[in-house]
Write an enzyme that holds these catalytic residues in place. Structure first.
Site, PDB file in Angstrom:
ATOM      1  N   ARG A   1       0.768  -1.278  -0.024  1.00 22.12           N
ATOM      2  CA  ARG A   1      -0.202  -0.064  -0.144  1.00 22.12           C
ATOM      3  C   ARG A   1       0.833   1.299  -0.110  1.00 22.12           C
ATOM      4  O   ARG A   1       1.025   1.858  -1.089  1.00 22.12           O
ATOM      5  CB  ARG A   1      -1.083  -0.050   1.310  1.00 22.12           C
ATOM      6  CG  ARG A   1      -2.084   0.937   1.109  1.00 22.12           C
ATOM      7  CD  ARG A   1      -1.758   2.220   1.495  1.00 22.12           C
ATOM      8  NE  ARG A   1      -1.316   2.626   2.734  1.00 22.12           N
ATOM      9  CZ  ARG A   1      -1.026   3.635   3.522  1.00 22.12           C
ATOM     10  NH1 ARG A   1      -0.810   4.803   2.421  1.00 22.12           N
ATOM     11  NH2 ARG A   1      -0.459   3.714   4.726  1.00 22.12           N
ATOM     12  N   ASP A   2       1.482   1.668   0.888  1.00 24.83           N
ATOM     13  CA  ASP A   2       2.039   2.876   1.170  1.00 24.83           C
ATOM     14  C   ASP A   2       3.561   2.772   0.143  1.00 24.83           C
ATOM     15  O   ASP A   2       3.853   4.045  -0.245  1.00 24.83           O
ATOM     16  CB  ASP A   2       2.718   2.859   2.681  1.00 24.83           C
ATOM     17  CG  ASP A   2       3.124   4.449   2.927  1.00 24.83           C
ATOM     18  OD1 ASP A   2       2.677   5.453   2.052  1.00 24.83           O
ATOM     19  OD2 ASP A   2       3.817   4.617   3.824  1.00 24.83           O
TER      20      ASP A   2
ATOM     21  N   ASN B   1       9.995   4.140   3.167  1.00 27.42           N
ATOM     22  CA  ASN B   1       9.821   3.967   4.406  1.00 27.42           C
ATOM     23  C   ASN B   1      11.000   3.207   4.875  1.00 27.42           C
ATOM     24  O   ASN B   1      11.812   2.806   4.192  1.00 27.42           O
ATOM     25  CB  ASN B   1       8.725   2.887   4.471  1.00 27.42           C
ATOM     26  CG  ASN B   1       7.271   3.433   4.267  1.00 27.42           C
ATOM     27  OD1 ASN B   1       7.104   3.652   3.023  1.00 27.42           O
ATOM     28  ND2 ASN B   1       6.361   3.396   5.083  1.00 27.42           N
TER      29      ASN B   1
ATOM     30  N   CYS C   1       4.865   9.628   0.318  1.00 26.40           N
ATOM     31  CA  CYS C   1       3.700   9.867   0.341  1.00 26.40           C
ATOM     32  C   CYS C   1       3.351  10.650  -0.763  1.00 26.40           C
ATOM     33  O   CYS C   1       4.331  11.728  -0.802  1.00 26.40           O
ATOM     34  CB  CYS C   1       3.081  10.522   1.704  1.00 26.40           C
ATOM     35  SG  CYS C   1       1.703  11.272   1.824  1.00 26.40           S
TER      36      CYS C   1
ATOM     37  N   HIS D   1       9.763   6.830   8.196  1.00 28.25           N
ATOM     38  CA  HIS D   1      10.306   6.806   6.875  1.00 28.25           C
ATOM     39  C   HIS D   1      11.963   7.297   6.986  1.00 28.25           C
ATOM     40  O   HIS D   1      12.302   7.412   8.094  1.00 28.25           O
ATOM     41  CB  HIS D   1       9.633   7.921   6.041  1.00 28.25           C
ATOM     42  CG  HIS D   1       8.393   7.609   5.518  1.00 28.25           C
ATOM     43  ND1 HIS D   1       8.074   7.522   4.432  1.00 28.25           N
ATOM     44  CD2 HIS D   1       7.403   7.336   6.176  1.00 28.25           C
ATOM     45  CE1 HIS D   1       6.976   7.136   4.028  1.00 28.25           C
ATOM     46  NE2 HIS D   1       6.227   7.064   5.234  1.00 28.25           N
TER      47      HIS D   1
ATOM     48  N   HIS E   1       5.464   4.406  12.640  1.00 27.63           N
ATOM     49  CA  HIS E   1       5.397   4.339  11.153  1.00 27.63           C
ATOM     50  C   HIS E   1       6.566   5.224  10.595  1.00 27.63           C
ATOM     51  O   HIS E   1       6.481   6.473  10.905  1.00 27.63           O
ATOM     52  CB  HIS E   1       4.114   4.660  10.650  1.00 27.63           C
ATOM     53  CG  HIS E   1       4.231   4.753   8.985  1.00 27.63           C
ATOM     54  ND1 HIS E   1       3.509   3.606   8.391  1.00 27.63           N
ATOM     55  CD2 HIS E   1       4.689   5.556   8.149  1.00 27.63           C
ATOM     56  CE1 HIS E   1       3.837   3.947   7.063  1.00 27.63           C
ATOM     57  NE2 HIS E   1       4.343   5.174   6.791  1.00 27.63           N
TER      58      HIS E   1
END
Length: 302
Positions: A15-16, A250, A241, A210, A208
Site C-alpha cells: 500500500r504505502d 519507508n 507519500c 520513513h 511508522h
C-alpha cells in the site's frame, strides 16, 4: 532457556510502498509480492487502500486484490486503508477484516491529503472507526506528520497527544504514530513516546517511520527503548507519500528485522525471504531497491 521478546511488524509495501511508484504493478504482481512477504514470515500486511482511483490510480484494483489475498492467505492479518465511510463501505463489500484511517496532525496536511480541515478529519475518522467497529472489524488509526509537517513545520507535541487520545477514545485497536516525511530524530522519538504512553496504553501504540534522513533504524531503536513493540516497515524501503513533498521511502523491513534480531528481539521473519521479495519488487518496478544493509545482506546470502 532465554525467551526473546517479540516485536510485531506490519509490512506496508503493497500500500504505502506502491502508491507513489511511477510503474503501476498488475494485481497478480501485487499478490505475488504479498505471498513472498508471507513466505518470509510476515503475519501482518497493509495490502491496499480504498481511496479514489483518480487520486491514487495505483490502488484502483483494491477490491480485486483484497478478495484474492484473503482467498489465498486466509490466516494473514490483512489491513486496508479507508479515507471515509464510503471507502469503508467499499472495503467491507470486498471482505475487509481490518481497516485503517489516516488523520494528519496539521490543518494543511489534512487539506492536501483528504481535502478537509483538521476538525472535520477528526470527525470523519471517528465516524469511520465507529462504523467499522459496528461491523466487527479490527481498526488502526494513523496520526500522520506526528513530528513535522512539510507545510507547517514542527508539529506541536500537544496536538499529537490530543489526536492520539481522541483516536484512543474512539476505540482504535492500534494507534500508529507516523513520521510521514522522515524528519524525526531518536531523541524526539523517545520524548514523544514517553509522553504518548501517558495517554494511550503502550501496547496499543505503533510507529511508522520513513528513512528520508537516514535515521529510520535509529528511530526504530529509540521507539524500542521507549517500549514500542509494533512497527510499520516496507520491504526494500519502497514508499513515499504522494501528498507530502520530500517524503522518501519507508524504513526497510530488512533493516528493521536485522537490527531487532541482532539486538535480542524476535521478529519471526527470515531475511533470505525478505531478499527474495526485494528482488521481485526491484525487477517489477525496474529500479534498485533495498535498505541500508542490503549490500551486506546480499553478501551474507540473507
Amino acid at each position: 532457556m532465554n525467551v526473546r521478546e517479540a516485536i510485531h511488524i506490519t509490512d506496508v509495501a503493497p500500500r504505502d510502498g506502491l502508491q507513489n511508484q511511477a510503474i503501476h504493478l498488475a494485481t497478480a504482481d501485487k499478490l505475488r509480492l504479498i505471498e513472498l512477504l508471507v513466505a518470509a514470515g510476515l503475519r501482518s500486511i497493509e495490502a491496499t487502500s480504498f481511496v479514489s482511483p483518480k487520486a491514487v490510480p495505483q490502488m484502483a484494483d483494491a477490491a480485486e486484490l483484497l478478495v484474492q489475498v484473503q482467498a489465498r492467505l486466509p490466516a494473514l492479518r490483512t489491513s486496508v486503508l479507508v479515507p471515509n465511510l464510503k471507502g469503508l463501505e467499499r472495503a467491507h463489500a470486498a471482505g475487509a477484516r481490518e481497516i485503517a484511517v489516516v488523520l494528519s496532525a496539521s490543518e494543511t496536511m489534512n487539506r492536501k491529503n483528504i481535502n478537509m480541515g483538521l476538525d472535520q478529519a477528526c470527525e470523519v475518522s471517528e465516524q469511520t472507526l465507529a462504523a467499522a467497529r459496528a461491523l466487527g472489524l479490527r481498526t488502526r488509526a494513523y496520526v500522520a506528520v506526528a513530528f513535522d509537517c512539510p507545510f507547517e513545520g514542527e508539529t506541536p507535541l500537544d496536538e499529537v497527544l490530543r489526536l492520539a487520545a481522541r483516536m484512543h477514545t474512539a476505540a482504535a485497536d492500534e494507534i500508529v504514530i507516523a513520521d510521514t516525511i522522515g524528519s524525526a530524530s531518536p531523541g524526539q522519538v523517545k520524548q514523544r513516546f514517553a509522553a504518548l504512553r501517558a495517554v494511550v496504553p503502550i501496547e496499543r501504540l505503533a510507529v511508522h517511520l520513513h528513512d528520508t534522513r537516514g535515521m529510520g533504524v535509529a528511530n526504530a531503536w529509540a521507539a524500542l527503548e521507549a517500549g514500542v513493540r509494533r512497527f510499520d516497515a516496507s520491504v526494500g524501503g519502497i514508499g513515499g507519500c504522494p501528498f507530502a513533498p520530500g517524503a522518501a521511502g519507508n524504513v526497510a523491513t530488512e533493516d528493521l528485522v536485522l537490527m531487532a534480531e541482532r539486538s535480542g528481539f524476535a521478529s519471526g521473519i527470515a531475511l533470505p525471504g525478505l531478499l527474495a521479495a526485494v528482488d521481485f519488487a526491484q525487477h517489477r518496478l525496474q529500479r534498485p531497491l533495498g535498505g541500508r544493509a542490503i549490500t551486506w545482506l546480499r553478501r551474507q546470502g540473507g
